[in-house]
Design a protein around this motif. Sequence first.
Motif, mmCIF file in Angstrom:
data_model
loop_
_atom_site.group_PDB
_atom_site.id
_atom_site.type_symbol
_atom_site.label_atom_id
_atom_site.label_comp_id
_atom_site.label_asym_id
_atom_site.label_seq_id
_atom_site.Cartn_x
_atom_site.Cartn_y
_atom_site.Cartn_z
ATOM 1 N N GLU A 20 -3.597 -4.334 13.647
ATOM 2 C CA GLU A 20 -3.182 -3.379 14.226
ATOM 3 C C GLU A 20 -2.572 -2.698 12.993
ATOM 4 O O GLU A 20 -2.411 -1.425 12.818
ATOM 5 N N PHE A 21 -1.949 -3.371 12.204
ATOM 6 C CA PHE A 21 -1.116 -2.857 10.728
ATOM 7 C C PHE A 21 -2.140 -2.120 9.719
ATOM 8 O O PHE A 21 -2.090 -1.029 9.404
ATOM 9 N N MET A 22 -3.203 -2.851 9.623
ATOM 10 C CA MET A 22 -4.343 -2.454 8.658
ATOM 11 C C MET A 22 -4.945 -0.988 9.242
ATOM 12 O O MET A 22 -5.064 0.000 8.412
ATOM 13 N N ALA A 23 -5.007 -0.826 10.487
ATOM 14 C CA ALA A 23 -5.467 0.494 11.057
ATOM 15 C C ALA A 23 -4.408 1.545 10.993
ATOM 16 O O ALA A 23 -4.649 2.664 10.291
ATOM 17 N N ALA A 24 -3.007 1.115 11.389
ATOM 18 C CA ALA A 24 -1.945 2.186 11.064
ATOM 19 C C ALA A 24 -1.596 2.564 9.744
ATOM 20 O O ALA A 24 -1.542 3.888 9.343
ATOM 21 N N TRP A 25 -2.000 1.549 8.736
ATOM 22 C CA TRP A 25 -1.619 1.792 7.259
ATOM 23 C C TRP A 25 -2.675 2.857 6.688
ATOM 24 O O TRP A 25 -2.295 3.713 6.101
ATOM 25 N N GLN A 26 -4.015 2.794 7.248
ATOM 26 C CA GLN A 26 -5.231 3.507 6.365
ATOM 27 C C GLN A 26 -4.999 5.007 7.213
ATOM 28 O O GLN A 26 -5.106 5.998 6.339
ATOM 29 N N GLN A 27 -4.333 5.054 8.375
ATOM 30 C CA GLN A 27 -3.853 6.388 8.856
ATOM 31 C C GLN A 27 -2.826 6.886 8.100
ATOM 32 O O GLN A 27 -2.722 8.316 8.208
ATOM 33 N N CYS A 28 -1.956 6.113 7.515
ATOM 34 C CA CYS A 28 -0.615 6.840 7.012
ATOM 35 C C CYS A 28 -1.085 7.405 5.665
ATOM 36 O O CYS A 28 -0.368 8.492 5.319
ATOM 37 N N VAL A 29 -2.090 6.900 4.945
ATOM 38 C CA VAL A 29 -2.208 7.342 3.731
ATOM 39 C C VAL A 29 -3.044 8.683 3.416
ATOM 40 O O VAL A 29 -3.473 8.877 4.461
ATOM 41 N N PRO A 30 -2.509 9.394 2.185
ATOM 42 C CA PRO A 30 -3.487 10.582 2.110
ATOM 43 C C PRO A 30 -4.911 10.450 2.372
ATOM 44 O O PRO A 30 -5.487 9.583 1.961
ATOM 45 N N GLU A 31 -5.515 11.563 3.003
ATOM 46 C CA GLU A 31 -7.045 11.387 3.120
ATOM 47 C C GLU A 31 -7.594 11.385 1.577
ATOM 48 O O GLU A 31 -7.294 11.962 0.655
ATOM 49 N N GLY A 32 -8.591 10.584 1.406
ATOM 50 C CA GLY A 32 -9.422 10.261 0.218
ATOM 51 C C GLY A 32 -8.852 8.964 -0.301
ATOM 52 O O GLY A 32 -9.413 8.657 -1.419
ATOM 53 N N MET A 33 -7.789 8.390 -0.031
ATOM 54 C CA MET A 33 -7.245 6.994 -0.318
ATOM 55 C C MET A 33 -7.726 6.018 0.517
ATOM 56 O O MET A 33 -7.741 6.284 1.899
ATOM 57 N N LYS A 34 -8.170 4.826 -0.164
ATOM 58 C CA LYS A 34 -8.400 3.686 0.758
ATOM 59 C C LYS A 34 -7.367 2.634 0.634
ATOM 60 O O LYS A 34 -7.273 2.181 -0.649
ATOM 61 N N THR A 35 -6.804 1.862 1.845
ATOM 62 C CA THR A 35 -5.896 0.857 1.603
ATOM 63 C C THR A 35 -6.840 -0.447 1.397
ATOM 64 O O THR A 35 -8.116 -0.581 1.511
ATOM 65 N N ASP A 36 -6.212 -1.405 0.719
ATOM 66 C CA ASP A 36 -6.562 -2.496 0.497
ATOM 67 C C ASP A 36 -5.930 -3.608 0.572
ATOM 68 O O ASP A 36 -4.735 -3.535 -0.164
ATOM 69 N N PRO A 37 -6.242 -4.861 1.050
ATOM 70 C CA PRO A 37 -5.281 -6.095 1.083
ATOM 71 C C PRO A 37 -4.456 -6.458 -0.353
ATOM 72 O O PRO A 37 -3.345 -6.881 -0.443
ATOM 73 N N ALA A 38 -5.483 -6.223 -1.319
ATOM 74 C CA ALA A 38 -5.004 -6.542 -2.555
ATOM 75 C C ALA A 38 -3.703 -5.762 -3.074
ATOM 76 O O ALA A 38 -2.734 -6.283 -3.865
ATOM 77 N N GLN A 39 -3.396 -4.581 -2.667
ATOM 78 C CA GLN A 39 -2.320 -3.559 -3.000
ATOM 79 C C GLN A 39 -0.987 -4.135 -2.001
ATOM 80 O O GLN A 39 0.170 -3.692 -2.274
ATOM 81 N N LEU A 40 -1.033 -5.247 -1.133
ATOM 82 C CA LEU A 40 0.112 -5.847 -0.443
ATOM 83 C C LEU A 40 0.882 -7.193 -1.250
ATOM 84 O O LEU A 40 1.755 -7.720 -0.896
ATOM 85 N N LYS A 41 0.118 -7.538 -2.514
ATOM 86 C CA LYS A 41 0.645 -8.676 -3.174
ATOM 87 C C LYS A 41 1.803 -8.354 -3.751
ATOM 88 O O LYS A 41 2.126 -7.294 -4.348
ATOM 89 N N GLY A 42 2.860 -9.345 -3.495
ATOM 90 C CA GLY A 42 4.196 -9.390 -3.921
ATOM 91 C C GLY A 42 4.870 -8.506 -3.142
ATOM 92 O O GLY A 42 6.227 -8.444 -3.163
ATOM 93 N N ILE A 43 4.545 -7.898 -1.887
ATOM 94 C CA ILE A 43 5.397 -7.217 -0.962
ATOM 95 C C ILE A 43 5.140 -7.653 0.383
ATOM 96 O O ILE A 43 6.074 -7.486 1.287
ATOM 97 N N ALA A 44 4.003 -8.659 0.727
ATOM 98 C CA ALA A 44 3.838 -8.846 1.937
ATOM 99 C C ALA A 44 3.206 -10.187 2.177
ATOM 100 O O ALA A 44 2.257 -10.458 1.206
ATOM 101 N N LEU A 45 3.184 -11.056 3.122
ATOM 102 C CA LEU A 45 2.211 -12.066 3.398
ATOM 103 C C LEU A 45 1.712 -12.006 4.910
ATOM 104 O O LEU A 45 2.417 -11.401 5.963
#
Length: 353
Positions: A246-271
């Motif tokens: 659910e987080f991955m889906a909500a996260w992608q909806q939050c970011v600006p159109e044209g940007m893509k979320t990636d689990p690598a972007q979570l390093k150092g802030i989430a587990l």
Amino acid sequence: MKLMEVNDDLLSNLKAGKRLVIRGEKTDHAVLCTDNTTYDLKLAETTNGLLLVPDGVTSDSFVDNTRSLEHKQVAGLIHTYFELKPTRPKLKKVRVLLEDSEYEGAVEEGAREITGKLYTTDDLLDIVQASEDEIFRELAKIQACTINGHWRLLSFEYKSRVIASILNLVEENSWHLSAVPLDEVLNTLDNLEPRCILKHVLACYSEKSKQNNESESILYSLNEDKICQHYAEALLRNSGKFNLEEFMAAWQQCVPEGMKTDPAQLKGIALVDKTSFPEVIFRYHIDDLPEGERERFNALFKMKRKWTMDEIKPYVEELTSEKVSIGALLQKHARASTGPNGVKYFNSKHPVK
């Protein structure tokens, strides 16, 4: 008089007329700093007393083995000297000091009394145990900015508001994410936010664009990883554990159109807790961990008994140096084992307190 043993780099600094500065508060263990390096300052004892003789003559001063007897006054007898060893700068204090007076916007600033102390560059140089270059690098890392001569952190909520204003403007004008004109951002939004804040936030979450620009206005390219990471933290900040899917889906909806979320972007802030069913994600930010090496590993293994290399690396990378690698740190503080899936895990070598 005090004696201090210096290496070639420190000696070169002194010969060049540069300063060596001892930093810290009265309760701190002293460190000595050049413009860009920090040294631990410790008192060492000598087995023999050292005589300090002004204008002393050494054997290489004699010519043709000619010797003469001279009378000299001994200025002091020394049994100790200061020994210097390169050390990691103590930079966590910078964030701790600035967190008490976060900037929340011009309106809020005028409506309330600032409870925390405000710090100038000179104030930080007086009490933070690090070199000037290291302090400025840390200020950039934590996204601090100067407002009326004082270093301030922007509150997360205020920074989110400024980012949203910039992104809304980008969308309204159909600007390409890699070609955001600085002048138009400033001219349009300066009735909402101070120009220095707009420039600062753009500098934190974008880079100057390499695209050609006929109008000669400076263009900025929004940094996808930094923007996405900010929105991930916004989602996780007060949510506790979050269903991963659910987080991955909500996260992608939050970011600006044209940007893509990636689990690598979570390093150092989430587990991610992969032992849970379904898998969950939660905020675990590197900034909340202790600064000391032993304390850092103790906190990590207290949070999670076994770590993979990919999981633990973002949380210990900043403890490395030219001489100490991640492998060396793990060898010192952890034991390696291989799980049934063939993945290498690390668990604490010492009792976790």
